[in-house]
Design a protein around this motif. Structure first.
Motif, PDB file in Angstrom:
ATOM      1  N   GLU A   1      28.512 -31.002 -14.426  1.00  0.00           N
ATOM      2  CA  GLU A   1      27.054 -30.878 -14.431  1.00  0.00           C
ATOM      3  C   GLU A   1      26.489 -30.541 -15.814  1.00  0.00           C
ATOM      4  OE1 GLU A   1      28.721 -26.772 -13.525  1.00  0.00           O
ATOM      5  OE2 GLU A   1      29.198 -28.817 -12.918  1.00  0.00           O
ATOM      6  N   GLN A   2      27.373 -30.308 -16.801  1.00  0.00           N
ATOM      7  CA  GLN A   2      26.948 -29.913 -18.143  1.00  0.00           C
ATOM      8  C   GLN A   2      27.184 -30.996 -19.202  1.00  0.00           C
ATOM      9  OE1 GLN A   2      25.498 -26.916 -19.028  1.00  0.00           O
ATOM     10  NE2 GLN A   2      25.385 -26.466 -16.847  1.00  0.00           N
ATOM     11  N   VAL A   3      27.568 -32.200 -18.779  1.00  0.00           N
ATOM     12  CA  VAL A   3      27.957 -33.241 -19.735  1.00  0.00           C
ATOM     13  C   VAL A   3      26.837 -33.578 -20.715  1.00  0.00           C
ATOM     14  CG1 VAL A   3      28.553 -35.708 -19.922  1.00  0.00           C
ATOM     15  CG2 VAL A   3      29.798 -34.228 -18.336  1.00  0.00           C
ATOM     16  N   GLN A   4      25.623 -33.818 -20.233  1.00  0.00           N
ATOM     17  CA  GLN A   4      24.518 -34.169 -21.145  1.00  0.00           C
ATOM     18  C   GLN A   4      24.215 -33.037 -22.111  1.00  0.00           C
ATOM     19  OE1 GLN A   4      21.408 -35.400 -18.407  1.00  0.00           O
ATOM     20  NE2 GLN A   4      21.729 -37.537 -19.038  1.00  0.00           N
ATOM     21  N   GLU A   5      24.186 -31.826 -21.611  1.00  0.00           N
ATOM     22  CA  GLU A   5      23.915 -30.679 -22.474  1.00  0.00           C
ATOM     23  C   GLU A   5      25.027 -30.510 -23.516  1.00  0.00           C
ATOM     24  OE1 GLU A   5      23.763 -30.667 -19.175  1.00  0.00           O
ATOM     25  OE2 GLU A   5      21.767 -29.960 -18.624  1.00  0.00           O
ATOM     26  N   PHE A   6      26.273 -30.726 -23.077  1.00  0.00           N
ATOM     27  CA  PHE A   6      27.392 -30.579 -24.006  1.00  0.00           C
ATOM     28  C   PHE A   6      27.318 -31.633 -25.108  1.00  0.00           C
ATOM     29  CE2 PHE A   6      31.562 -31.585 -25.642  1.00  0.00           C
ATOM     30  CZ  PHE A   6      31.997 -30.341 -26.062  1.00  0.00           C
ATOM     31  N   GLU A   7      27.031 -32.867 -24.751  1.00  0.00           N
ATOM     32  CA  GLU A   7      26.956 -33.920 -25.773  1.00  0.00           C
ATOM     33  C   GLU A   7      25.838 -33.642 -26.773  1.00  0.00           C
ATOM     34  OE1 GLU A   7      27.314 -37.968 -24.558  1.00  0.00           O
ATOM     35  OE2 GLU A   7      29.152 -37.583 -23.430  1.00  0.00           O
ATOM     36  N   ALA A   8      24.715 -33.109 -26.300  1.00  0.00           N
ATOM     37  CA  ALA A   8      23.629 -32.727 -27.216  1.00  0.00           C
ATOM     38  C   ALA A   8      24.088 -31.582 -28.122  1.00  0.00           C
ATOM     39  CB  ALA A   8      22.384 -32.330 -26.426  1.00  0.00           C
ATOM     40  N   TRP A   9      24.785 -30.608 -27.534  1.00  0.00           N
ATOM     41  CA  TRP A   9      25.312 -29.480 -28.315  1.00  0.00           C
ATOM     42  C   TRP A   9      26.313 -29.977 -29.358  1.00  0.00           C
ATOM     43  CZ3 TRP A   9      30.392 -27.925 -28.786  1.00  0.00           C
ATOM     44  CH2 TRP A   9      30.592 -26.732 -29.467  1.00  0.00           C
ATOM     45  N   ALA A  10      27.195 -30.910 -28.965  1.00  0.00           N
ATOM     46  CA  ALA A  10      28.202 -31.441 -29.897  1.00  0.00           C
ATOM     47  C   ALA A  10      27.525 -32.140 -31.075  1.00  0.00           C
ATOM     48  CB  ALA A  10      29.156 -32.377 -29.168  1.00  0.00           C
ATOM     49  N   ALA A  11      26.478 -32.902 -30.805  1.00  0.00           N
ATOM     50  CA  ALA A  11      25.747 -33.568 -31.893  1.00  0.00           C
ATOM     51  C   ALA A  11      25.144 -32.526 -32.842  1.00  0.00           C
ATOM     52  CB  ALA A  11      24.654 -34.471 -31.316  1.00  0.00           C
ATOM     53  N   GLU A  12      24.615 -31.440 -32.286  1.00  0.00           N
ATOM     54  CA  GLU A  12      24.048 -30.362 -33.114  1.00  0.00           C
ATOM     55  C   GLU A  12      25.107 -29.707 -33.994  1.00  0.00           C
ATOM     56  OE1 GLU A  12      21.846 -27.243 -31.145  1.00  0.00           O
ATOM     57  OE2 GLU A  12      21.002 -28.702 -29.743  1.00  0.00           O
ATOM     58  N   ILE A  13      26.255 -29.380 -33.396  1.00  0.00           N
ATOM     59  CA  ILE A  13      27.272 -28.649 -34.170  1.00  0.00           C
ATOM     60  C   ILE A  13      27.904 -29.561 -35.227  1.00  0.00           C
ATOM     61  CG2 ILE A  13      29.318 -28.938 -32.701  1.00  0.00           C
ATOM     62  CD1 ILE A  13      29.744 -25.819 -33.260  1.00  0.00           C
ATOM     63  N   MET A  14      28.025 -30.863 -34.944  1.00  0.00           N
ATOM     64  CA  MET A  14      28.539 -31.777 -35.964  1.00  0.00           C
ATOM     65  C   MET A  14      27.550 -31.898 -37.120  1.00  0.00           C
ATOM     66  SD  MET A  14      30.647 -34.786 -33.961  1.00  0.00           S
ATOM     67  CE  MET A  14      29.220 -35.446 -33.149  1.00  0.00           C
ATOM     68  N   ALA A  15      26.257 -31.954 -36.806  1.00  0.00           N
ATOM     69  CA  ALA A  15      25.238 -32.004 -37.862  1.00  0.00           C
ATOM     70  C   ALA A  15      25.247 -30.711 -38.678  1.00  0.00           C
ATOM     71  CB  ALA A  15      23.860 -32.250 -37.246  1.00  0.00           C
ATOM     72  N   LEU A  16      25.441 -29.588 -38.002  1.00  0.00           N
ATOM     73  CA  LEU A  16      25.513 -28.308 -38.691  1.00  0.00           C
ATOM     74  C   LEU A  16      26.738 -28.250 -39.606  1.00  0.00           C
ATOM     75  CD1 LEU A  16      24.464 -25.405 -39.087  1.00  0.00           C
ATOM     76  CD2 LEU A  16      25.814 -24.762 -37.080  1.00  0.00           C
TER      77      LEU A  16
END
Length: 187
Positions: free
Chosen positions: A25-40
């Motif tokens: 149930e957290q897949v979309q949120e996780f993918e958004a988080w992963a994009a953020e942390i990679m950009a960071l």
């Protein structure tokens, strides 16, 4: 008493893999988080790149892979308050995490055997082809110049030249250029 010199810093690129089993149930949120942390991570000195490997069929395990210029650059990222804050937000999205790092040539020969990773057979074929081509060039160009050297010195010289060319020039370049061939779609 002679003074000891401190050890030379390890300046080999370092690859880090963080595997996380994401709650369905957290897949979309996780993918958004992963994009953020990679950009960071990309804003930190020594960052060489990052990617998110999505789970294969029947799996919920994501792999966040990033590379830094050396261990010191990686340590700057790992100790940063920005990273710690971001990791704190990921906790509610995952059930389990694993973390591993490799550096230098080790990263070519310890890749996990994953469905979305490089084909082990194709990586082996590429390595054999590159070693063969390098050996031909060394034998044709360099061997006549060092033919008078003792056998042990010639063998050592050839090993050093081949490993340095393989690990720092040929394989990094070719694995980027042949990424599609190394990771066939049907796997």
């Amino acid at each position: 008493m002679p003074r000891r010199r401190p050890p030379a810093p390890d300046t080999h690129p370092v690859t880090v893999t963080a595997a996380r089993q994401v709650r369905p149930e957290q897949v979309q949120e996780f993918e958004a988080w992963a994009a953020e942390i990679m950009a960071l991570a990309a804003t930190f000195p020594g960052h060489l790149g990052s990617t998110l490997l999505r789970p294969g069929p029947g799996s919920s395990e994501y792999h966040l892979v990033y590379r830094f210029h050396d261990r010191e650059a990686l340590a700057g990222w790992e100790r940063s308050p920005q990273r710690h804050e971001a990791l704190g937000r990921a906790g509610a999205m995952v059930d389990r995490s694993r973390y591993s790092r490799v550096s230098g040539l080790e990263s070519f020969f310890t890749a996990p055997d994953r469905a979305d990773g490089p084909s082990r057979l194709r990586l082996t074929l590429l390595t054999v082809a590159v070693v063969f081509a390098l050996q031909l060039v060394v034998q044709a160009v360099v061997a006549p110049l060092v033919a008078h050297w003792p056998l042990v010195l010639r063998a050592l010289f050839y090993a050093v030249v081949l490993v340095l060319a393989l690990g720092y020039v040929c394989m990094p370049f070719l694995t980027r250029r042949l990424a599609r061939w190394l990771r066939p779609r049907g796997r």
